[in-house]
Design a protein around this motif. Structure first.
Motif, mmCIF file in Angstrom:
data_model
loop_
_atom_site.group_PDB
_atom_site.id
_atom_site.type_symbol
_atom_site.label_atom_id
_atom_site.label_comp_id
_atom_site.label_asym_id
_atom_site.label_seq_id
_atom_site.Cartn_x
_atom_site.Cartn_y
_atom_site.Cartn_z
ATOM 1 N N ASP A 171 7.110 -12.483 18.051
ATOM 2 C CA ASP A 171 7.003 -13.720 18.827
ATOM 3 C C ASP A 171 6.396 -14.864 18.030
ATOM 4 O OD1 ASP A 171 8.140 -12.558 21.065
ATOM 5 O OD2 ASP A 171 6.213 -11.947 21.898
ATOM 6 N N SER B 63 10.880 -17.869 16.486
ATOM 7 C CA SER B 63 10.097 -18.048 17.710
ATOM 8 C C SER B 63 10.229 -19.479 18.223
ATOM 9 C CB SER B 63 8.633 -17.730 17.452
ATOM 10 O OG SER B 63 8.068 -18.668 16.545
ATOM 11 N N GLY C 248 3.189 -20.910 23.809
ATOM 12 C CA GLY C 248 3.750 -19.601 23.538
ATOM 13 C C GLY C 248 2.638 -18.685 23.065
ATOM 14 N N MET D 230 1.703 -15.036 20.592
ATOM 15 C CA MET D 230 2.035 -14.013 19.609
ATOM 16 C C MET D 230 1.022 -12.880 19.738
ATOM 17 S SD MET D 230 1.952 -14.439 15.438
ATOM 18 C CE MET D 230 0.167 -14.749 15.454
#
Length: 307
Positions: free
Chosen positions: A44, A49, A285, A287
């Motif tokens: 990710d 990504s 986002g 990770m």
């Protein structure tokens, strides 16, 4: 040729572009992962990504034909990966030349990640101006010629944002004291550069705990991130700065989110450089479940892209 490669013209300025530059904070990801194909926990945060794709597009978003800003004459970067040599002092990088080899301050990645270059022009006048601003604000500041070049908190985002490396880049260190007020003061001192054509870029991570990758419990990371989102977008500048100054007490799970705060401090610098302007989130986002890959902009009108 991308839209942002087009030369700045009087017509562009007359069309309503802002000469005053924004301040920008980006989560710089894990080492060079934004340039690699990832797997497992770091899939990710790889080159495919949403965050990496957004980083590759942010220059056009700001400076392309539909962007709000005139292209910058330089970029000043404050990275989580450089602290000055002495608490209470800020250092300005003095590279020996534009082709100085980069600092590969990460480990265990493919051989090609130790061959990157980012040969951006130098701007001695900007170095002098930064020293003038810092010293004028009562901040101890000097150049550092021993460090030689940029760390990955500088060149990884820039290799995505502006791979042409055709804009002068200057790096300024964190204060090794890691004191929140010192970094708010640093941002305030650098703020006039925005009216002089300089993009101020903070590079760090809004949650950074290397001991908690892929944990089953992630609520603490998301709660701290939500608090930080609300704080930097708060339209009341006094409240915003007071909350950031006291982040360790105010932020939920603060020391779990940042056992050491060097990755948080660049957002304090960019926030303070923005003055009264609140942030807007450009993208977000995650990770490895607890590492946010996000970006915040001050001084523009951009829409958030969620991932």
């Amino acid at each position: 040729q991308s839209e942002a490669d087009q030369p700045t013209t009087a017509a562009a300025a007359m069309a309503g572009r802002m000469a005053r530059q924004p301040a920008l904070f980006v989560g710089h990801g894990g080492g060079p992962m934004f340039l690699l194909e990832g797997s497992g926990a770091f899939k990710d945060g790889d080159r495919n990504s949403p965050a990496a794709i957004s980083l590759r597009g942010v220059w056009d978003k700001l400076y392309g034909a539909r962007g709000a800003f005139e292209p910058p004459r330089a970029v000043l970067v404050v990275s989580a990966h450089w602290e000055g040599s002495t608490p209470g002092k800020v250092e300005v990088l003095e590279r020996p030349g534009p082709n100085a080899p980069l600092l590969f301050d990460y480990y265990g990645f493919p051989p090609e990640t130790y061959e990157y270059t980012y040969n951006a022009p130098q701007d001695r006048a900007l170095t002098d101006r930064v020293l003038e601003l810092l010293r004028g604000a009562g901040i101890r500041a000097e150049t550092n010629a021993g460090r030689k070049s940029f760390d990955h908190g500088v060149y990884i985002p820039l290799l995505l944002m502006r791979p042409q490396a055709d804009v002068p880049i200057l790096q300024v260190s964190l204060d090794a004291s890691l004191d929140p007020e010192a970094h708010l003061a640093l941002g305030r001192a650098l703020a006039p550069l925005r009216d002089e054509g300089v993009l101020i870029l903070g590079s760090g991570m809004t949650v950074h705990n290397m001991h908690e990758r892929m944990p089953s419990d992630t609520a603490w990371a998301h709660e701290f991130q939500s608090w930080l989102d609300e704080t930097v977008t708060n339209p009341n500048v006094a409240d915003r700065q007071a909350m950031l100054r006291a982040w360790e007490k105010q932020g939920p799970h603060a020391r779990r989110a940042h056992p050491r705060e060097e990755h948080l401090l660049p957002i304090l610098v960019t926030q303070a450089a923005a003055g009264a302007e609140p942030a807007e989130r450009l993208w977000d986002g995650w990770m490895a479940r607890t590492f946010p890959l996000n970006a915040f902009l001050w001084g523009g009108n951009a829409e958030c892209e969620s991932s």
